[in-house]
Design a protein around this motif. Sequence first.
Motif, PDB file in Angstrom:
ATOM      1  N   MET A   7       0.858  -1.193   0.000  1.00  0.00           N
ATOM      2  CA  MET A   7       0.000   0.000   0.000  1.00  0.00           C
ATOM      3  C   MET A   7       0.894   1.244   0.000  1.00  0.00           C
ATOM      4  O   MET A   7       1.882   1.289   0.735  1.00  0.00           O
ATOM      5  CB  MET A   7      -0.849   0.036   1.288  1.00  0.00           C
TER       6      MET A   7
ATOM      7  N   LYS B  99       1.283   2.177  -6.988  1.00  0.00           N
ATOM      8  CA  LYS B  99       0.863   1.276  -8.085  1.00  0.00           C
ATOM      9  C   LYS B  99      -0.151   1.924  -9.028  1.00  0.00           C
ATOM     10  O   LYS B  99      -0.028   1.796 -10.247  1.00  0.00           O
ATOM     11  CB  LYS B  99       0.278  -0.029  -7.500  1.00  0.00           C
TER      12      LYS B  99
ATOM     13  N   ASP C 253      -8.606  -2.506  -7.433  1.00  0.00           N
ATOM     14  CA  ASP C 253      -9.436  -2.012  -6.326  1.00  0.00           C
ATOM     15  C   ASP C 253     -10.679  -1.269  -6.847  1.00  0.00           C
ATOM     16  O   ASP C 253     -11.776  -1.435  -6.311  1.00  0.00           O
ATOM     17  CB  ASP C 253      -8.628  -1.087  -5.413  1.00  0.00           C
TER      18      ASP C 253
ATOM     19  N   ARG D  91     -11.223 -10.700  -0.102  1.00  0.00           N
ATOM     20  CA  ARG D  91     -10.197 -11.473  -0.832  1.00  0.00           C
ATOM     21  C   ARG D  91     -10.822 -12.333  -1.929  1.00  0.00           C
ATOM     22  O   ARG D  91     -10.219 -12.538  -2.981  1.00  0.00           O
ATOM     23  CB  ARG D  91      -9.400 -12.364   0.136  1.00  0.00           C
TER      24      ARG D  91
ATOM     25  N   GLY E 129      -2.400  -4.105  -2.416  1.00  0.00           N
ATOM     26  CA  GLY E 129      -1.174  -4.548  -1.747  1.00  0.00           C
ATOM     27  C   GLY E 129      -1.194  -5.974  -1.221  1.00  0.00           C
ATOM     28  O   GLY E 129      -0.150  -6.616  -1.074  1.00  0.00           O
ATOM     29  N   GLY E 130      -2.401  -6.514  -0.944  1.00  0.00           N
ATOM     30  CA  GLY E 130      -2.485  -7.856  -0.364  1.00  0.00           C
ATOM     31  C   GLY E 130      -2.752  -8.946  -1.394  1.00  0.00           C
ATOM     32  O   GLY E 130      -2.830 -10.130  -1.042  1.00  0.00           O
TER      33      GLY E 130
ATOM     34  N   ARG F 217      -7.846   2.573   4.349  1.00  0.00           N
ATOM     35  CA  ARG F 217      -7.164   1.285   4.196  1.00  0.00           C
ATOM     36  C   ARG F 217      -7.432   0.412   5.415  1.00  0.00           C
ATOM     37  O   ARG F 217      -6.720   0.468   6.430  1.00  0.00           O
ATOM     38  CB  ARG F 217      -5.678   1.506   3.971  1.00  0.00           C
TER      39      ARG F 217
ATOM     40  N   MET G 286      -6.852  -2.527   6.248  1.00  0.00           N
ATOM     41  CA  MET G 286      -5.809  -3.405   6.792  1.00  0.00           C
ATOM     42  C   MET G 286      -4.934  -2.668   7.807  1.00  0.00           C
ATOM     43  O   MET G 286      -4.179  -3.278   8.553  1.00  0.00           O
ATOM     44  CB  MET G 286      -4.917  -3.950   5.668  1.00  0.00           C
TER      45      MET G 286
ATOM     46  N   ARG H 229       4.680  -9.942   3.649  1.00  0.00           N
ATOM     47  CA  ARG H 229       4.431  -9.877   2.203  1.00  0.00           C
ATOM     48  C   ARG H 229       5.684  -9.793   1.358  1.00  0.00           C
ATOM     49  O   ARG H 229       5.657 -10.136   0.182  1.00  0.00           O
ATOM     50  CB  ARG H 229       3.538  -8.663   1.915  1.00  0.00           C
TER      51      ARG H 229
HETATM   52  C1  S3P Z   1      -4.944  -3.910   0.774  1.00  0.00           C
HETATM   53  C2  S3P Z   1      -4.518  -2.883  -0.047  1.00  0.00           C
HETATM   54  C3  S3P Z   1      -5.443  -1.960  -0.708  1.00  0.00           C
HETATM   55  C4  S3P Z   1      -6.812  -2.631  -0.919  1.00  0.00           C
HETATM   56  C5  S3P Z   1      -7.330  -3.181   0.372  1.00  0.00           C
HETATM   57  C6  S3P Z   1      -6.388  -4.232   0.983  1.00  0.00           C
HETATM   58  C7  S3P Z   1      -3.920  -4.764   1.437  1.00  0.00           C
HETATM   59  O1  S3P Z   1      -4.926  -1.534  -1.967  1.00  0.00           O
HETATM   60  O2  S3P Z   1      -6.704  -3.639  -1.879  1.00  0.00           O
HETATM   61  O3  S3P Z   1      -7.533  -2.115   1.265  1.00  0.00           O
HETATM   62  O4  S3P Z   1      -4.270  -5.839   1.954  1.00  0.00           O
HETATM   63  O5  S3P Z   1      -2.735  -4.364   1.417  1.00  0.00           O
HETATM   64  P1  S3P Z   1      -3.670  -0.515  -2.119  1.00  0.00           P
HETATM   65  O6  S3P Z   1      -2.423  -1.325  -2.079  1.00  0.00           O
HETATM   66  O7  S3P Z   1      -3.894   0.091  -3.470  1.00  0.00           O
HETATM   67  O8  S3P Z   1      -3.771   0.481  -1.021  1.00  0.00           O
END
Ligand code: S3P
Length: 176
Positions: free
Chosen positions: A14, A18, A37, A61, A83-84, A121, A123, A140
């Motif tokens: 995050m 990206k 997203d 997910r 990011g995940g 965010r 997470m 990660r």
């Molecule tokens: C997440 C990152 C977010 C988004 C969600 C979960 C993560 O995207 O997919 O909040 O688990 O790292 P960005 O990386 O664009 O912030």
Amino acid sequence: MVSNTTNIVLVGFMGAGKSTIGKALAKRLSMDFWDSDSRIEEVAGTSIPDIFRTHGEKYFRRLEYRVLCDLINLQGVVISTGGGAVTNGTLLDNLLSKGLVIHLEASKETILQRLKGTNNRPMLDHGDLEVRIDELYRARYPEYSKAHYTVKTDGKEVESIVEEIVALIDDRIGLK
Ligand code: S3P
């Protein structure tokens, strides 16, 4: 100019940039840009924080998996991932086998600076921001490092990151 069917997939933590870089890269290469997203929000009809609040991370997910599996089946597009996504089951393997995966690496310090004060965010909602970033980053990082390429982004302008990626792509796919 890139003109074949390869998809370029951006992964990274995050706040690594990206979406910004993905958009600029797509423009530079005259390719379509997809932000996973944004696509998830479209499909769900609501925001990511709301998806987490109402249905929880597991549900998010599953949506993320489905959306990215659809996007990776497109041809010749730039895709930015959440990011995940790299820790979402077999998703990373799928992205690696069907696209050119580029890890946008930013240091923990840069990420912390960029994410301070963030409130969209989920997470990062719990506990101390720095501790949480550290925890997720460690978990990660081994996954991000499976990308075909890693591009360091600290202290660089968007333009120069884009040109670095273009050079890598030309090198790899020979598409000039
Ligand atoms: C997440 C990152 C977010 C988004 C969600 C979960 C993560 O995207 O997919 O909040 O688990 O790292 P960005 O990386 O664009 O912030």
